[in-house]
Design an enzyme around this catalytic site. Structure first.
Site, mmCIF file in Angstrom:
data_model
loop_
_atom_site.group_PDB
_atom_site.id
_atom_site.type_symbol
_atom_site.label_atom_id
_atom_site.label_comp_id
_atom_site.label_asym_id
_atom_site.label_seq_id
_atom_site.Cartn_x
_atom_site.Cartn_y
_atom_site.Cartn_z
ATOM 1 N N THR A 60 46.366 25.732 40.499
ATOM 2 C CA THR A 60 47.599 25.478 39.757
ATOM 3 C C THR A 60 48.683 24.752 40.552
ATOM 4 O O THR A 60 49.619 24.217 39.967
ATOM 5 C CB THR A 60 48.171 26.818 39.232
ATOM 6 O OG1 THR A 60 49.226 26.567 38.311
ATOM 7 C CG2 THR A 60 48.711 27.661 40.380
ATOM 8 N N TYR A 61 48.563 24.711 41.879
ATOM 9 C CA TYR A 61 49.620 24.091 42.679
ATOM 10 C C TYR A 61 49.723 22.600 42.365
ATOM 11 O O TYR A 61 48.766 21.842 42.552
ATOM 12 C CB TYR A 61 49.361 24.272 44.178
ATOM 13 C CG TYR A 61 49.456 25.699 44.673
ATOM 14 C CD1 TYR A 61 50.074 26.700 43.929
ATOM 15 C CD2 TYR A 61 48.922 26.055 45.915
ATOM 16 C CE1 TYR A 61 50.150 27.999 44.387
ATOM 17 C CE2 TYR A 61 49.008 27.358 46.389
ATOM 18 C CZ TYR A 61 49.612 28.328 45.626
ATOM 19 O OH TYR A 61 49.696 29.615 46.094
ATOM 20 N N SER A 62 50.893 22.209 41.894
ATOM 21 C CA SER A 62 51.158 20.807 41.544
ATOM 22 C C SER A 62 50.073 20.232 40.645
ATOM 23 O O SER A 62 49.601 19.108 40.839
ATOM 24 C CB SER A 62 51.325 19.957 42.810
ATOM 25 O OG SER A 62 52.430 20.396 43.560
ATOM 26 N N GLY A 64 46.956 20.774 40.331
ATOM 27 C CA GLY A 64 45.699 20.389 40.972
ATOM 28 C C GLY A 64 45.828 19.382 42.086
ATOM 29 O O GLY A 64 44.877 19.169 42.852
ATOM 30 N N LYS A 88 42.438 29.437 44.503
ATOM 31 C CA LYS A 88 42.655 30.540 43.578
ATOM 32 C C LYS A 88 42.425 30.113 42.133
ATOM 33 O O LYS A 88 42.448 28.921 41.808
ATOM 34 C CB LYS A 88 44.091 31.086 43.711
ATOM 35 C CG LYS A 88 44.530 31.383 45.126
ATOM 36 C CD LYS A 88 45.927 31.968 45.148
ATOM 37 C CE LYS A 88 46.555 31.850 46.510
ATOM 38 N NZ LYS A 88 46.958 30.474 46.839
#
Length: 326
Positions: A60-62, A64, A88
């Site tokens: 989910t960070y940025s 992908g 994650k």
């Protein structure tokens, strides 16, 4: 750099893990404060050169793009077999039904998507980002077992949840002979110590490696109470974690400043040393967006706090409401 076994496994990890939430395309996702690829790569390279072999990101960070940046950088700067790469699953990645969570469908889809973005055949540590109240534990745990058996994942871990939930999941895996969680990535720092009550003792008893997130409280422990940063002003999670009006929290920040001044070291070293010296902790997850961030983090591993210093740092703390579980 020193290395430790990750929990009760045979896996060697550096005593610091580089958290890669800070590296991503600013226009993708909800983290406008992230560093784009050309600014991110020097930090990843410096970490590798310093002996850090443990890197943590998330799908989910940025949106992908963190995985994409980290995957390309590690391919250029490190040997894959020497790197412990963690990501994650859980947060929503697309609108509509089955766009997030820990169902069998979601886990199978997201591990393949993460592998594509990371440019690798396997992930060393695959973690559930949060507890999923909408999916039976058995479904999640069997799916995680299956991605391990498929060779896409080496170990599995969990992140912030209640200790009773984690304990029940460990028990279910053991009863069914499924792959067991080996790590807990939880919220732990001098401003938030609620994990000391149940989660840390549980992890010690079960041989679970603890890899805390936000050990510097999103930078709150590294500067004066009234100071702000671009991230503190734009990070939508911070208001739910830390308050600028809590007098006890202010006293903790001031205690860190006092100990650091007497030692003649930056506050970040003192705050991180406190976390790293916790018996249950394997490797704190640190962020780095300025050159001195990595230098301070590495130096913190050699900073031995005395019993008197630890007592002074801990004295102002008061119980907090549970935070960081959503």
């Amino acid at each position: 750099m020193d290395y430790v076994k990750l929990g009760r496994t045979g896996l060697d990890v550096s005593r610091l893990c580089l958290g890669c939430m800070s590296y991503g395309v600013p226009d993708r996702g909800t983290h406008a404060w992230t560093l784009p690829e050309d600014e991110s790569r020097p930090f990843i390279r410096k970490a590798v050169e310093a002996g850090i072999n443990f890197f943590d990101t998330a799908n989910t960070y940025s949106d992908g793009s963190s995985e994409e940046i980290v995957g390309r950088a590690l391919k250029d700067f490190a040997r894959r077999d020497e790197i412990v790469l963690a990501t994650k699953v859980y947060m929503r990645m697309q609108p509509g039904p089955n766009g997030g969570g820990l169902s069998r469908k979601a886990i199978f889809a997201e591990i393949d998507a993460s592998l594509r973005r990371l440019g690798t055949d396997y992930v060393d540590l695959y973690q559930i980002h949060r507890f999923d109240y909408g999916t039976p534990m058995e479904e999640t745990l069997e799916a995680l077992n299956d991605v391990v058996r498929a060779g896409k994942v080496r170990y599995i871990g969990a992140s912030s949840m209640y200790a009773w939930q984690f304990g029940k999941m460990l028990s279910i895996s053991e009863r069914n002979g499924w792959t067991r969680f080996v790590t807990m990535q939880n919220h732990l720092n001098l401003l938030y110590r609620e994990e000391e009550r149940e989660m840390l003792p549980l992890c010690q008893a079960e041989g679970i490696g603890v890899i805390p997130w936000s050990p510097l409280a999103r930078g709150r422990l590294t500067r004066d109470w009234s100071e702000a940063s671009k991230r503190s002003e734009t990070d939508k999670v911070i208001p739910s974690l830390y308050s600028r009006t809590e007098e006890a929290d202010r006293a903790v920040v001031e205690a860190v400043a006092e100990v650091a001044a007497k030692r003649g070291v930056p506050r970040a070293q003192v705050a991180l040393a406190w976390v790293a010296q916790k018996q249950a902790v394997s490797a704190p997850i640190i962020g780095a967006t300025k050159e001195h961030h990595l230098d301070d983090a590495i130096a913190a591993l050699s900073l031995e706090l005395s019993e008197e210093e630890i007592a002074a740092l801990e004295a102002p703390y008061v119980p907090h409401a549970v935070a960081g579980f959503s």
